[in-house]
Design a protein around this motif. Sequence first.
Motif, PDB file in Angstrom:
ATOM      1  N   GLN A 118       0.819  -1.210   0.000  1.00 38.34           N
ATOM      2  CA  GLN A 118       0.000   0.000   0.000  1.00 38.34           C
ATOM      3  C   GLN A 118       0.855   1.263   0.000  1.00 38.34           C
ATOM      4  O   GLN A 118       0.596   2.195  -0.767  1.00 38.34           O
ATOM      5  N   ILE A 119       1.859   1.284   0.858  1.00 36.19           N
ATOM      6  CA  ILE A 119       2.703   2.469   0.975  1.00 36.19           C
ATOM      7  C   ILE A 119       3.495   2.710  -0.308  1.00 36.19           C
ATOM      8  O   ILE A 119       3.472   3.802  -0.893  1.00 36.19           O
ATOM      9  N   SER A 121       3.182   1.429  -3.362  1.00 40.14           N
ATOM     10  CA  SER A 121       2.395   1.640  -4.584  1.00 40.14           C
ATOM     11  C   SER A 121       1.777   3.036  -4.593  1.00 40.14           C
ATOM     12  O   SER A 121       1.570   3.628  -5.665  1.00 40.14           O
ATOM     13  N   PHE A 122       1.498   3.575  -3.408  1.00 43.35           N
ATOM     14  CA  PHE A 122       0.967   4.939  -3.338  1.00 43.35           C
ATOM     15  C   PHE A 122       2.007   5.933  -3.855  1.00 43.35           C
ATOM     16  O   PHE A 122       1.707   6.796  -4.694  1.00 43.35           O
ATOM     17  N   TRP A 123       3.249   5.793  -3.353  1.00 44.69           N
ATOM     18  CA  TRP A 123       4.283   6.734  -3.788  1.00 44.69           C
ATOM     19  C   TRP A 123       4.662   6.508  -5.251  1.00 44.69           C
ATOM     20  O   TRP A 123       4.814   7.468  -6.008  1.00 44.69           O
ATOM     21  N   ASN A 126       1.835   7.771  -7.629  1.00 40.42           N
ATOM     22  CA  ASN A 126       1.856   9.232  -7.790  1.00 40.42           C
ATOM     23  C   ASN A 126       3.062   9.692  -8.596  1.00 40.42           C
ATOM     24  O   ASN A 126       2.985  10.650  -9.367  1.00 40.42           O
ATOM     25  N   ILE A 153      -7.446   6.435  -5.943  1.00 44.60           N
ATOM     26  CA  ILE A 153      -7.462   5.507  -4.816  1.00 44.60           C
ATOM     27  C   ILE A 153      -7.938   4.131  -5.250  1.00 44.60           C
ATOM     28  O   ILE A 153      -7.555   3.108  -4.676  1.00 44.60           O
ATOM     29  N   HIS A 156      -5.081   2.307  -6.695  1.00 42.47           N
ATOM     30  CA  HIS A 156      -4.260   1.958  -5.538  1.00 42.47           C
ATOM     31  C   HIS A 156      -4.771   0.674  -4.884  1.00 42.47           C
ATOM     32  O   HIS A 156      -4.005  -0.258  -4.592  1.00 42.47           O
ATOM     33  N   THR A 160      -3.049  -3.400  -4.742  1.00 40.69           N
ATOM     34  CA  THR A 160      -2.826  -4.150  -3.506  1.00 40.69           C
ATOM     35  C   THR A 160      -3.597  -5.466  -3.513  1.00 40.69           C
ATOM     36  O   THR A 160      -3.081  -6.495  -3.050  1.00 40.69           O
ATOM     37  N   TYR A 232      -5.276   3.061   3.590  1.00 40.91           N
ATOM     38  CA  TYR A 232      -5.572   3.728   2.312  1.00 40.91           C
ATOM     39  C   TYR A 232      -5.960   5.182   2.541  1.00 40.91           C
ATOM     40  O   TYR A 232      -5.458   6.103   1.888  1.00 40.91           O
ATOM     41  N   LEU A 235      -3.123   7.529   4.031  1.00 34.35           N
ATOM     42  CA  LEU A 235      -2.143   7.972   3.046  1.00 34.35           C
ATOM     43  C   LEU A 235      -2.632   9.187   2.270  1.00 34.35           C
ATOM     44  O   LEU A 235      -1.838  10.036   1.853  1.00 34.35           O
ATOM     45  N   ARG A 236      -3.931   9.267   2.092  1.00 31.69           N
ATOM     46  CA  ARG A 236      -4.489  10.375   1.318  1.00 31.69           C
ATOM     47  C   ARG A 236      -5.046  11.482   2.202  1.00 31.69           C
ATOM     48  O   ARG A 236      -5.695  12.412   1.713  1.00 31.69           O
TER      49      ARG A 236
END
Length: 761
Positions: A118-119, A121-123, A126, A153, A156, A160, A232, A235-236
């Motif tokens: 999750q962490i 793939s978020f960075w 983006n 999202i 995202h 995952t 999730y 993070l946002r």
Amino acid sequence: MSTNTGSTLDHNEKSQHFQNPEDDPVAPVPHYPGEKSEVKGELENDAGSLEDEEVEESIRLVPKIVRELVSMDDDPTLPTVTFRYFLLSFIFIALGAVISQIAWFRTTSASYSMFFVQIMSFWLGNFLARVLPAKEINLYFFKFNLNPGPFSIKEHVLITLAASAGATSNLGEIIVSVKDIFYHEQMHPIAAIFLMWATIWTGYSFAAIGRSFLLYDPDLIWPSALMQTALYRTLRGENHSLDISKKQIRVFWYVLIGVFFWSFLPEYAFPFTSSLAILCWFAPRNDTIKFVGSGLGGMGVLNFTLSWSNVTSSIMVSPWWTQVISFVAFVVSVWVLVPISYFTGVWNGRQFPIMSNRLFMANGTRYPFRDLTIGGHFNETRFDELGNVYMSTYNLWGIFFGYATFLSAFVQIFLFGRKKIWSTIQLLRQKKRHGFKDRLNVLMAQYDEVPMWWYVVLFLCCFTTMIILIFTQDLYLPWWTYVVGVVLGALTVVPMGFIYAVSAYQVSTGTWNELIYGYMAPGTHPVGSLVYRVVAGQCWYRAQSILQDQKIGHYMKISPRATFLSQLWGNLIGVPINYAVIRWVIDTKRPYLDGTENDPLKQWTGQAPQSYLNQGIQYGTVGPTRLFQDAIYGPLRWGFLLGVAAPVFIYLLHKRFPRAKFNLWHSTIFFSCMENFYGNVSTGPLSSFIGGFFCMFYFYRYKHAFWVKYNYIVGAAADTGLSLAILAIFIIFGSGKIIEMPNWWGNNADSVERCFGSGDA
């Protein structure tokens, strides 16, 4: 685009309203969720298409802990399956398939952390949204845009979910590994991979049975799914103010980095910290103290661990009542029954090493189990020469409680959950998707469901593949027993799924399945019983994780079809990598795995494949009829009676004293925990219980606002740090030339925890 802010109540107002979780009757997760009382206090207002009264009613139907962590809004226009999705999901599936498959051969380890996925793939998502050109690619048969806009999202979440499906260890590993490690029978790579696909995708067919009962019901919160959902939104910056969200991210990275570097100590450089055997510090040369105090092969009394691999984030996910039951079972099993049997000799407690999971002959030597089969068939002459198969007393009561576990689950679901099950069946008979009108189900109604024929086609492909493999590969089981296994596995999904959905505890039914197979096909090769066990038992385990990921999709308002296809994509990529890692580990760690050498850390014990082999021999090869002729196995039959009587007794107590919460004393979970084997590592439960007390009792009850902000975040960070550390250790010190840590005071060659004993025991 929706802001996904959910409720208009700010966090402080919520905290004042529900500071004590008991103010909301849904917060103390019930035994089997039933009717809810009115939630006192002001209800959240939410923008949407429903009338105000309907909005309030639909939100009221959502449990309080879900309202705190899940958005009540949705934007169906957000992109989902994109080029970024395929690229990032492939990367994280491949990485996780390596880590999780390595972990399967170890005694303890943290699973491949979806929080890490999750962490990162978020960075990375983006980052790709900033650097990729918004260019349309035309491949003639379809078109796609490299960069359709901001990283959503929903992309995202799907990345995952794909990683979760494909990066976790599969089911066919049991069959492939046991054949290779103990019988030196290496399956053809293509056959092995198709076996893994067929077994894991059978789990989707079982999940299709459980969806209507376990997925839509808002009371079934699936605690692990909530943990991921919280991350999730954190993070946002959706759950809290921007300042709080930034602080959460800082805490996450501090914990991750700290656990990553710390884990090099207990896992490699300073293994003494993995098991702090306090009693041994006072009498390190005493055999009795060694047996009682050691956490690596002993009882683990007053033994603490500083290794997160022996604790994991389960202490931050499982409800407190589940952790209490689990610890009580550990105390009864290891701190009460083990010393009684060991010091008194009850039930042959001194005849065989009590903390061992190996098989023995009557004289206490290791059983030459390979001699029991010739060409895949039972060698009765050799069995008569060798005598019956024996095991430690610890393993005997594990089987006893295994029998109790299976029957207890069905009796329990009938007594506590029959009304809910029956109401769902009535809706299905009326051809309604479900009758739940909570806010989440209302939002999800706009998406097309996965049609049942998709699951049927997938099942037929798996069924055909398995039949072909049974007739063409050395799987050693009659084809009709496979059919029976499929039927029994399908019947197990709903009752066991109910337990997992409310407790985050996965009940084991392997012992029961082995018994059934032993009566159907005695005298067969142990691998045959394992194939049956995978289908009848392990496939519904996979169904539970499939449903959990689909519940995440439900919480995050992802199209059910996109979720389903993402899961299949993950399996398609992950299984071949799993097989490659199996070959790698067996080729490099075989002496530890087959027991010819001892791993000083007690980690590369092959505990999982060894346990499967033991039960395959006992039930598949020897068979329960021969096994139970010996008086030592006679008491095991009483486990069936206990499994029926215990939930009935608890139910009657609950009816007689409803305020005493006897319904939380879950007999199925207790019996399943009693079945767990702690003979190799017993250092974690005490530390886990203490940690769980603070995480899921004290902070949850008395510092609830703090708990909401940081509980799941810290757990996710710690698991991620450990997973990365284990991978780094394996790559740096074990992937090429093996680099062993030099022996020193904190890594003693005789005992890393410095429980030496006299040396004569």
